[in-house]
Design a protein around this motif. Structure first.
Motif, mmCIF file in Angstrom:
data_model
loop_
_atom_site.group_PDB
_atom_site.id
_atom_site.type_symbol
_atom_site.label_atom_id
_atom_site.label_comp_id
_atom_site.label_asym_id
_atom_site.label_seq_id
_atom_site.Cartn_x
_atom_site.Cartn_y
_atom_site.Cartn_z
ATOM 1 N N ILE A 246 59.168 7.176 33.124
ATOM 2 C CA ILE A 246 60.504 7.468 32.668
ATOM 3 C C ILE A 246 61.116 8.880 33.275
ATOM 4 O O ILE A 246 60.066 10.048 32.947
ATOM 5 N N ARG B 100 64.120 10.294 33.452
ATOM 6 C CA ARG B 100 65.321 10.938 32.707
ATOM 7 C C ARG B 100 65.700 10.213 31.492
ATOM 8 O O ARG B 100 65.392 9.166 31.304
ATOM 9 N N VAL B 101 66.138 11.072 30.640
ATOM 10 C CA VAL B 101 66.519 10.639 29.423
ATOM 11 C C VAL B 101 68.160 11.371 29.200
ATOM 12 O O VAL B 101 68.285 12.442 29.452
ATOM 13 N N VAL C 243 66.035 15.776 30.171
ATOM 14 C CA VAL C 243 66.817 15.434 29.165
ATOM 15 C C VAL C 243 68.507 15.942 29.286
ATOM 16 O O VAL C 243 68.520 17.259 29.358
#
Length: 183
Positions: free
Chosen positions: A1, A3-4, A25
């Motif tokens: 992952i 990017r959030v 984030v």
């Protein structure tokens, strides 16, 4: 992952104060009136490329295990196919009649309760959501309407959705047990 992106409603005053120390984030104040529109707006905000995968997770499911996320990612990438976390239905299901009584029992064989996250290729999901409209309640439903058959990846029953007051109590109990080292 890598990017959030946390999609929140522009009118959510609590969410306006969200700040994260991690550059990966981002808070996107682009939430819509429905889940489908919030996801669509978040996908547009993210500006994905054609090969990107996206995981969509519902913040109402605070008890997600990292191992379930890893299992979903590994399964989808290995099969080059989108999917969702889900659990087999254990309860006997009743179909309600018009007068509030049980009209019949729905066979539970082959029934699964959908969870999040749900993982799909970004461009496929964008296209499916645009075609499905506001009526879909999850991303897998949009993909199904587009003719896809998402993978069912067995999740954990403790990945509950906080919808009613008792759900909050259950989530607190689950998280408390995990904090004490119990799964």
């Amino acid at each position: 992952i890598t990017r959030v992106i946390v999609v929140v409603s522009p009118s959510d005053m609590l969410a306006q104060a969200l700040n994260f120390d991690n550059d990966a984030v981002t808070v996107a104040r682009v939430g819509g009136l429905t889940r489908a529109s919030s996801v669509q707006n978040g996908l547009s905000y993210a500006a994905f490329t054609s090969n990107d995968w996206v995981l969509v997770h519902d913040a109402a499911r605070p008890c997600l295990l990292a191992s379930d996320v890893s299992k979903l990612i590994d399964t989808c990438i290995e099969n080059d196919k989108g999917g969702l976390l889900a659990v087999r239905v254990n309860d006997t299901l009743k179909k309600e009649s018009n007068n509030g009584t049980a009209s019949h029992t729905v066979p539970r064989d082959g029934l699964w309760a959908a969870q999040t996250p749900q993982m799909f290729k970004a461009f496929d999901l964008i296209d499916a959501l645009e075609k499905a409209g506001e009526s879909v309640t999850d991303e897998a439903s949009a993909m199904e309407k587009a003719g896809d058959s998402p993978l069912l990846v067995e999740g954990t029953e403790t990945n509950i959705k906080v919808t009613r007051p008792t759900d909050l109590w259950l989530a607190e109990a689950i998280l408390d047990k995990r904090n004490k080292g119990l799964k």
